[in-house]
Design a protein around this motif. Structure first.
Motif, short mmCIF file in Angstrom:
data_model
loop_
_atom_site.label_atom_id
_atom_site.label_comp_id
_atom_site.label_asym_id
_atom_site.label_seq_id
_atom_site.Cartn_x
_atom_site.Cartn_y
_atom_site.Cartn_z
N PRO A 1 0.83 -1.19 0.00
CA PRO A 1 0.00 0.00 0.00
C PRO A 1 0.87 1.25 0.00
CG PRO A 1 -0.78 -1.54 1.64
CD PRO A 1 0.51 -2.08 1.12
N GLY A 2 0.37 2.28 -0.64
CA GLY A 2 1.13 3.52 -0.72
C GLY A 2 0.64 4.34 -1.89
N ILE A 3 1.24 5.51 -2.03
CA ILE A 3 0.84 6.38 -3.13
C ILE A 3 2.01 6.52 -4.09
CG2 ILE A 3 1.43 8.50 -1.86
CD1 ILE A 3 -1.16 9.68 -3.25
N TYR A 4 1.75 6.36 -5.35
CA TYR A 4 2.80 6.39 -6.37
C TYR A 4 2.44 7.44 -7.40
CZ TYR A 4 3.45 1.95 -4.04
OH TYR A 4 3.63 0.99 -3.08
N THR A 5 3.27 8.45 -7.52
CA THR A 5 2.89 9.57 -8.38
C THR A 5 3.29 9.31 -9.83
OG1 THR A 5 4.96 10.74 -8.11
CG2 THR A 5 3.26 11.14 -6.46
N GLY A 6 2.68 10.07 -10.69
CA GLY A 6 2.97 9.93 -12.11
C GLY A 6 2.60 11.19 -12.85
N GLN A 7 2.75 11.12 -14.14
CA GLN A 7 2.58 12.32 -14.96
C GLN A 7 2.21 11.88 -16.36
OE1 GLN A 7 3.51 15.90 -14.69
NE2 GLN A 7 2.87 15.98 -16.84
N CYS A 8 1.36 12.66 -17.03
CA CYS A 8 1.10 12.42 -18.45
C CYS A 8 2.37 12.76 -19.20
CB CYS A 8 -0.04 13.29 -18.96
SG CYS A 8 -0.18 13.28 -20.77
N THR A 9 2.85 11.82 -20.02
CA THR A 9 4.15 12.06 -20.63
C THR A 9 4.11 12.17 -22.14
OG1 THR A 9 4.45 9.71 -20.40
CG2 THR A 9 5.63 11.11 -18.85
N GLU A 10 2.94 12.27 -22.72
CA GLU A 10 2.94 12.60 -24.14
C GLU A 10 2.40 14.00 -24.26
OE1 GLU A 10 4.37 12.48 -27.17
OE2 GLU A 10 4.03 10.31 -27.04
N PHE A 11 3.13 14.81 -25.00
CA PHE A 11 2.74 16.21 -25.10
C PHE A 11 1.30 16.31 -25.61
CE2 PHE A 11 2.53 20.21 -27.55
CZ PHE A 11 2.59 21.06 -26.47
N CYS A 12 0.43 16.99 -24.82
CA CYS A 12 -0.98 16.97 -25.17
C CYS A 12 -1.57 18.38 -25.17
CB CYS A 12 -1.75 16.06 -24.22
SG CYS A 12 -1.46 16.42 -22.49
N GLY A 13 -0.72 19.36 -25.47
CA GLY A 13 -1.25 20.71 -25.60
C GLY A 13 -0.96 21.57 -24.39
N LEU A 14 -1.74 22.62 -24.31
CA LEU A 14 -1.46 23.72 -23.40
C LEU A 14 -1.07 23.29 -21.98
CD1 LEU A 14 -1.35 26.63 -23.92
CD2 LEU A 14 -3.74 26.86 -23.27
N SER A 15 -1.87 22.45 -21.35
CA SER A 15 -1.60 22.14 -19.95
C SER A 15 -1.02 20.75 -19.72
CB SER A 15 -2.87 22.31 -19.11
OG SER A 15 -2.85 23.58 -18.51
N HIS A 16 -0.28 20.29 -20.71
CA HIS A 16 0.37 18.98 -20.57
C HIS A 16 1.16 18.89 -19.26
CE1 HIS A 16 3.19 15.75 -21.29
NE2 HIS A 16 4.20 16.60 -21.34
N ALA A 17 1.81 19.98 -18.88
CA ALA A 17 2.61 19.94 -17.65
C ALA A 17 1.74 19.75 -16.42
CB ALA A 17 3.43 21.21 -17.51
N ARG A 18 0.48 20.10 -16.53
CA ARG A 18 -0.41 20.02 -15.36
C ARG A 18 -1.40 18.88 -15.48
NH1 ARG A 18 0.75 25.41 -16.31
NH2 ARG A 18 1.58 26.56 -14.52
N MET A 19 -0.96 17.86 -16.17
CA MET A 19 -1.78 16.66 -16.25
C MET A 19 -1.02 15.55 -15.54
SD MET A 19 -3.48 14.89 -19.52
CE MET A 19 -4.14 13.25 -19.50
#
Ligand code: HEA
Ligand code: HEA
Ligand code: CUA
Ligand SMILES: [Cu+2]
Lengths: 212, 670, 114, 414
Positions: free
Chosen positions: D218-236
């Motif tokens: 159990p635990g929390i595992y962070t991640g990130q959208c890693t295909e460039f998807c437009g304006l707010s890709h960094a905040r996905m």
């Protein structure tokens, strides 16, 4: 295209008033620069048409909201126009042969016939496009529509450019304005023309004839 | 004095038999005369001289390097701190898209074209390329295409889809500004330039070699350029198709990438990378060629394993076609494709390794002279290897699913591109500057230039390995503080290091720019053969005369020039190389036996006119179809003029009127 | 100028072709080829009227006929057969590359899955 | 996330990092490939927390070492040669042209090394692709710029899911259970990545890709959208939350609990009305009903390009919103949760957004001006290109009272 090999020591002799570079170009391979360039260009074109054909192959079955290939193709009509284009290759070869014999009159004759056959083919394509359009296949209708028109359209543009080149060549020969080796210029246009024909040979089979 | 040989009514000797024929001047053909200026701005606008075109290619690409570099600096500024606000999200996306596009298409490729244009004819002993006017068209298309592409900044925003412009994010729905239209059309225009350039240079290499210059006597730079031209010849049409599909979709409503219609977005990815992977070898191989010239020169021994280096170059070019999907390991190709492409990609390390090994062994046992050019070349070996082996870690598909789209990838490709291609081009600058301009770039500034760039590259891109492995994805306008972690590997620290490093690189580049001005101002003539060089381009004056060689040199071996200078003599301690002739003596011998009646192509108005038509067409497609008609008309007019143009200028057009022997004495290149 | 001829003579060991000793087939030969091409085209077209049950046979047959036509035009009408091998090399390099690359391309889309 | 605050911390960071400069030079020259040995950032992919990432890790470690060694050998050789053969006035060397035997040997050597890498690579590719042991299937759909999770009914790791569960941002999975994600997209290409659990898989519209997920603990595992998807890709962004079976059962039960309307007369009750008036055309809250009892159904496809907006029935069970970018809990609680031991993690997570932990700043800012926090193409004057639809959440011009009401209402969505 027909730039002159320049670094060579060459002699120019005037003919018919124009400055006719009737030069023996000595090249490292002994091959004409122009022809070599044309073949390279055609090699490159293989990848262009290859891409368009593959795109079409991938998408030919995707035609929701519009007619599909088997619904609209008119094989007898296309066969006739394919045949016309094929025969234009023959007339083109005859033009090249006449040019090699320095027979301007026949060269021009065959070039004109080739251009006419080419124009006929393009006309057939225009007719085909209008017919398809009326049957509901627009450029934007479906993936099939977009890729079909793009592929055959690119080919059609190539044929059209070829027709213009042929006619311009006829004009240039008539008025003695061909720079460089006349037979070679005719041959170069011929190479282009045959290539366009050969591409159609493939399109005719892959797009029209093979049952999808 | 006219450089263009004009036909004069004097008997000229023709053919080996020594038969004499009368050569008469041509007649003017209406409006279609050829320009004849050999100095002043017209001589540049209408030139077809490969050397002038080469210099123009170089100057323009250097300018675009600074543009792309400033874009990179803005990126690094934005990323220097968490949640930074130097650039807005939209601007940031435009910035990295244009940074990459500018660097790849408007700097590295045309800079390689600059060197190829300038030195390829010289290296094979030719007086010009096979198609000089087409050569000129290539340059103008590149220039106008580049300007066109960059005008997007002022006309509603630049492209913002990333340099590989994946669909469907590049569709009008998701990127409604005209940026991507500019991008598509700009690349089409520069693409034509690459394609015609490729045909031209291939024909030149195959057909215009000096007597005795067998394929296996050609300098490695020429070889690598040849391979690159084949890559361009076959890769450009693929991107052309992709760009056409995209512009038909954006401008005419086609459906190629419309998922609602059943389109598959992977279509674009495949087409792009079928082009894109050969493209990376298009980027690196000219630099490989350059350092293969530089290393032997400054090691004072021939390239180790010339044949292996040549064949491995060709092998890279060939295998490079079969690996494109390694950019798509996470795209969902299915395990079979992934496994095949993964293994194929690893194969490429073998021929590349051959090159690294041979360069290293070239140095072994040499007498190493650490000129700036040499330093850059050694830098390439080191930095490219680092980038290359990280490439191999990407090739391992399962690990690449972790690495892809993180800074680890950014680290990989900047090491191979900046550490490999760009540093290689810089080696070329320092090595060939005296040949091109007759002046030496300052070696003192040069060494500073090198060390700043070398450390800068490591400082900028080294930490990106860490950033990537710590999970920082690429193309993110901000990275959040909460995910930085702390301790040795924290993202904040290494991002700062990278940002500082980018300014160190910039300082290095700035020194280069300063060096150019400094050198130009000092006006100290370079020695004829400052490096004790080895190949044909040095058997002529610096800068070379407009007709390149007074006498077309006859080639007997690889490193022809070296063997004319040095001979092996037997001494008590065995054979020893002794300098028997100076470069001046070699050159004097050539001059004394100069060819007469050299025929060079006349300048032409049409290349620039023809090229100008294309951006007009492109603006038309974006803004108003009427403009397209204007552009097309211009193109047709230019083709018409081109075809009817006489092959040489009219006699009465020469200015000043030439008297006597018109074949010699050329204006300098200025 | 003597340099010119030296130039050519000493150049590469590549086969030396001269514009004039090139093999030029007669008009009649070309017409014969054209007739064959016409016949093949007629055969191709005829597959359209073949019964559906022969589809699996028609496809390979069509591909073969296509290849025959292609190579006849390229090697005869376009003279590749008679011309320098360098021309063939340039063209077939592009052709083979295109076929190879695009077949793999279609393969990754599982195009050939029945 | 106050802007000035961010700047302050940045400056603080800078001064503390200055001291580490000598280390930087050292580290770079020591070869950054070896950076894998220790880690702190939560997305370190050399720190696997499940069998899939583990497989990748055992494959990549030796490859990295080999790569590092090859690079070091080349650099070492060049360094040695540069030192040994520099011009000290020696004669011009013999003009030797090479040594084919040596060449061939040095060609074969890398080939052998690469063969050694290729074999386990291929094996691992197919190994990672196996899915016959799957015990739970979850549909993951990307859209600009957040992830939607859709739990199909059926069994998931021993827990029965009787009705579909739709959430966003945080993927809750049973620990120690092989889960299969079915990844796709509704607009452009995104890529799903939880580094410590597995590599990435692109979410491609029109295609369905699978990705295995399994967390050992159990635990929390962070991640990130890693295909460039437009304006707010960094905040996905996204996270995977693994719970043990009992906790997972609790979580599922909670998600499926019927809707409880706010007590009449409270601020939250007004908030419910405000919500129905302003929000429910896009957002679904399961079970919410009009005064007359008719269910309120959202219609996001009329307003949003991708056709959906996050389902916020149980908003307060998640710890961050809007592409998992803005925290709902304060920093201490977040740190405590992220560093919790596997044993205590479940209880902490299931408590959700407790009053102690709730940090309403982000939520309020979000309601006040969403595009101000997260760039989205939501300029109301510029909707022609999308047929009048938004690509994110537009500014709704709510007044502070409405925001108070909505926050009160949303606080009860747990
Ligand atoms: C100059 C350009 C250049 C060059 C030469 C290379 C060379 C290589 N590249 Fe690189 N690559 C790029 C430019 C380049 N690349 C770019 C721009 C991208 C990213 C595009 C984007 O996404 O924007 C990219 C991305 C990229 C990826 C995709 C990563 C991803 O996005 O997930 C991969 C995957 O396999 C890869 C692999 C390789 C390999 C194996 C080589 C090999 O050719 C390297 C071979 C060299 C060596 C290995 C070193 C020397 C060899 C030896 C000393 C012999 C012994 C070695 C061993 C036994 C290992 N590259
Ligand atoms: C030829 C290719 C090339 C080159 C040379 C460079 C050079 C550099 N690149 Fe580039 N880069 C790419 C190709 C290249 N890049 C590509 C393909 C991408 C991927 C884009 C994408 O994801 O779509 C990328 C992405 C990329 C990123 C990632 C962005 C992101 O993912 O969010 C970063 C971040 O640091 C970066 C940085 C740099 C830096 C610091 C340099 C430096 O080396 C630059 C050094 C040069 C200078 C600093 C210029 C000097 C200027 C001056 C000295 C000013 C003087 C001015 C006057 C005299 C007027 N690049
Ligand atoms: Cu979604 Cu990037
Ligand atoms: Cu690649």
């Amino acid at each position: 295209m027909a730039d002159i090999a320049v670094h060579e020591e060459d002699h120019a002799h005037t003919e018919h008033g124009g400055y006719d570079d009737h030069v023996v170009h000595a090249t490292s391979t002994g091959l004409s620069n122009n022809k070599l360039a044309m073949w390279l260009f055609l090699g490159s074109e293989c990848l262009l048409f290859g891409g368009l054909i593959s795109t079409y192959m991938l998408y030919r079955g995707r035609h929701e909201g519009g007619p599909g290939p088997s619904q609209i193709f008119d094989i007898p009509l296309t066969s006739v126009s394919s045949f016309i284009l094929l025969m234009s290759s023959l007339t083109m070869v005859l033009a090249v042969n006449s040019a090699k014999r320095k027979d301007d009159r026949n060269t021009n004759l065959w070039l004109v016939v080739t251009a006419l056959l080419g124009a006929l083919f393009v006309g057939g394509q225009v007719y085909e496009f209008t017919a398809f359009y009326q049957e509901g296949l627009g450029f934007t209708t479906s993936l099939f529509g977009s890729s079909f028109y793009t592929l055959t359209g690119f080919h059609g543009v190539h044929v059209t450019v070829g027709v213009i080149m042929l006619l311009a060549l006829v004009g240039a020969i008539t008025r003695n304005r061909v720079t460089g080796d006349k037979a070679e210029v005719v041959e170069m246009v011929g190479l282009y023309w045959h290539f366009v024909d050969v591409v159609w040979v493939i399109i005719f089979t892959l797009v029209y004839l093979i049952p999808s | 004095m006219a450089i263009i040989e004009r036909p004069s009514a004097v008997p000229a000797t023709v053919g080996a038999g020594g038969t004499t024929e009368l050569v008469t001047p041509s007649r003017a053909l209406g409006a279609y005369r050829r320009p004849v200026s050999t100095t002043g701005w017209k001589s540049w606008l209408f030139t077809v001289d490969h050397k002038k075109l080469g210099i123009m290619y170089g100057a323009v690409s250097l300018f675009f390097f600074l543009v792309g570099g400033i874009e990179a600096l803005l990126i690094r500024l934005q990323l220097a701190a968490p949640d930074n606000t130097v650039l807005s999200a939209g601007l940031y996306n435009e910035m990295f898209t244009m940074h990459a596009t500018t660097m790849v298409f408007l700097f590295v490729m045309p800079m390689a074209a600059a060197f190829a244009n300038y030195f390829l004819p010289l290296q094979i002993g030719a007086r010009d390329v096979a198609f000089p006017r087409i050569n000129a068209v290539g340059f103008w298309l590149f220039l106008f295409g580049g300007i066109f592409l960059n005008t997007s900044w002022f006309l509603g925003g630049a492209a913002d889809g990333g340099w590989f412009m994946y669909s469907p994010n590049s569709s009008a729905l998701f990127s409604p500004s005209h940026g991507i239209d500019f991008w598509v059309m700009g690349l089409q225009i520069t693409g034509i330039a690459s394609l015609v350039g490729a045909i031209n240079l291939i024909v030149t290499v195959l057909n215009m070699r000096a007597p005795g210059m067998k394929l296996m006597n050609m300098p490695v730079f020429t070889w690598m350029v040849l391979v690159v031209q084949f890559l361009l010849l076959f890769a450009m049409p693929v991107i052309t198709v992709a760009l056409f599909l995209l512009s038909f979709q954006r401008n005419f409503g086609a459906t190629f990438f419309d998922v609602n219609q059943g389109a598959d977005p992977l279509l674009w990815q495949h087409l792009f990378w079928i082009f894109g992977h050969p493209e990376v070898y298009i980027i690196i191989l000219p630099a490989f060629g350059i350092i293969s010239e530089v290393l032997p020169t400054f090691a004072r021994k021939p390239l180790f394993g010339y044949k292996f280096v040549v064949f491995s170059g060709a092998a890279i070019g060939f295998v490079g076609w079969g690996v494109w999907a390694h950019h798509m390991f996470a795209s969902g190709l299915g395990p079979v494709s992934v496994a095949v492409f993964s293994v194929a990609t690893m194969l490429i390390a073998i021929p590349t390794g051959v090159k690294i090994v041979n360069w290293t062994l070239t140095l072994w046992g040499g007498k190493l002279w650490f000129s700036t050019a040499m330093l850059f070349s050694i830098g390439v070996i080191v930095l490219f290897t680092i980038g290359g082996v990280s490439g191999v870690t990407h090739a391992v598909a399962p690990s690449d699913t972790q690495q892809t789209d993180t800074y680890h990838i950014v680290a990989h490709f900047h090491y191979v591109i900046v550490g490999g291609a760009v540093m290689g081009l810089f080696a070329g600058f320092y090595f060939w500057w005296p040949k091109m301009f007759g002046q030496m770039l300052s070696e003192r500034l040069g060494k500073w230039n090198f060390w700043l760039m070398f450390f800068g590259v490591n400082l900028t891109f080294g930490p990106m390995h860490i950033l990537g492995m710590q999970g920082q994805p690429r193309r993110m306008v901000v990275w959040p503080e909460k995910l930085t972690g702390d301790g040795f590997f924290d993202l904040a620290f290494w991002n700062q290091v990278a940002s500082v490093g980018s300014f160190v690189i910039a300082a290095g580049v700035l020194l280069f720019v300063i060096n150019i001005f400094y050198t130009a101002k000092k006006k100290v003539a370079a020695p004829l053969d400052p490096w004790d060089a080895r190949t044909l381009e040095w058997i002529t004056s610096s800068p070379p005369k407009e007709h390149n060689f007074d006498r077309i040199p006859t080639v007997h071996s690889l490193d022809e020039f070296f063997h004319r200078k040095y001979e092996e003599v037997d001494t008590e301690n065995g054979p020893k190389l002794v300098k028997v002739k100076t470069a001046e003596e070699v050159l004097a011998e050539e001059e004394a036996n100069a060819d007469h009646h050299i025929h060079l192509p006349s300048p032409s108005y049409w290349p620039i006119v023809l090229a100008l038509g294309f951006p007009i067409i492109a603006y038309g497609v974006i803004f108003n179809l009427l403009l397209t008609i204007v552009g097309t008309a211009l193109v047709l007019l230019a083709i018409f003029g081109w075809c009817l143009e006489p092959s040489v200028a009219d006699d009465s057009d020469y200015d000043p009127p030439a008297g006597g022997d018109s074949t010699k004495e050329l204006a300098t290149l200025g | 100028m003597s340099a010119t001829t030296d130039h050519a003579a000493q150049a590469d060991a590549v086969e030396h072709h001269h514009a004039h000793d090139e093999h030029v087939p007669s008009d009649g030969y070309f017409i014969k080829i054209a007739i064959i091409l016409a016949i093949v085209t007629a055969l191709e077209t005829s597959t359209y009227w073949w019964p559906d049950s022969m589809d699996s046979f028609a496809t390979p047959a069509l591909l073969i006929m296509m290849a025959i036509k292609f190579f006849m035009i390229v090697s005869i009408f376009m003279h590749l057969k008679f011309d320098s091998k360098i021309f063939s090399l340039m063209f077939y390099m592009g052709l083979v590359l295109a076929i190879g690359v695009y077949l793999v391309f279609l393969f990754t889309f599982q195009f050939f899955r029945p | 996330m106050d802007r000035s605050e961010a700047t302050v911390t940045t400056l603080g960071e800078m001064s503390s990092t200055r001291r580490r400069w000598p280390l930087a030079a050292l580290a770079v020259s020591a070869g950054t490939f070896l950076a894998s040995c220790a880690s702190n950032a939560p997305q370190d992919y050399f720190d696997p927390a499940g069998p899939n990432a583990e497989k990748i890790d055992t494959l990549q470690r030796p490859v990295f070492y080999i790569a590092g060694v090859v690079a070091l050998i080349v650099i070492g050789a060049v360094g040695y040669i540069v030192f040994k053969f520099k011009d000290r006035g020696q004669d011009i060397p013999e003009q030797s042209h090479g040594n084919p035997k040596l060449e061939i040997a040095l060609t074969i050597l890398p080939a052998i090394i690469l063969a050694g890498i290729a074999v386990p690579t291929v094996v691992t590719v197919f190994d990672l692709n196996k899915q016959d042991d799957t015990e739970c299937i979850i549909n993951v759909t990307g859209q600009q710029w957040w992830w939607e999770y859709d739990y199909a009914t059926g069994e998931c790791g021993g827990v029965e899911i009787s009705q579909p569960i739709v959430t966003s941002g945080e993927l809750v999975i049973p620990a120690d259970t092989p889960v299969l994600l079915r990844v796709t997209s509704r607009d452009v290409i995104h890529s799903y990545w939880i580094p410590r659990l597995n590599g990435k898989r692109d979410a491609v519209p029109g295609r369905l890709h699978t990705l295995r997920m399994q967390a050992d603990e159990p635990g929390i595992y962070t991640g990130q959208c890693t295909e460039f998807c437009g304006l707010s890709h960094a905040r996905m962004r996204q996270a995977a939350v693994a719970l043990n079976q009992a906790d997972f059962q609790t979580w599922v039960d909670n998600q499926l609990e019927p809707y409880t309307a706010p007590e009449a007369g409270t601020l939250a009750a007004t908030g419910e009305q405000t919500f129905i008036a302003n929000c429910s055309k896009c957002h679904q809250v399961n079970g919410i009903a009009n005064a007359d009892g008719t269910p309120v159904l959202s219609d996001p496809d009329l307003y949003v390009v991708s056709g959906v907006a996050p389902n916020i029935t149980n908003l307060m069970t998640r710890t961050a919103i809007a592409g998992w970018t803005f925290d709902l809990i304060n920093e201490e609680c977040r740190d405590a949760l992220w560093t919790a031991s596997p044993d205590e993690f479940g209880a902490m997570y299931l408590a959700g957004v407790t009053p102690d932990c709730f940090d309403e700043a982000a939520l309020r800012d979000w309601l006040r001006n969403p595009p101000g926090m997260k760039p989205m193409y939501v300029d109301p004057n510029n909707l022609d290109s999308t047929g009048g639809k938004y690509r994110g959440m537009p500014m709704l011009n709510l007044n502070e009272n409405q925001i108070d009401e909505l926050v009160a209402y949303l606080l009860e969505r747990k």
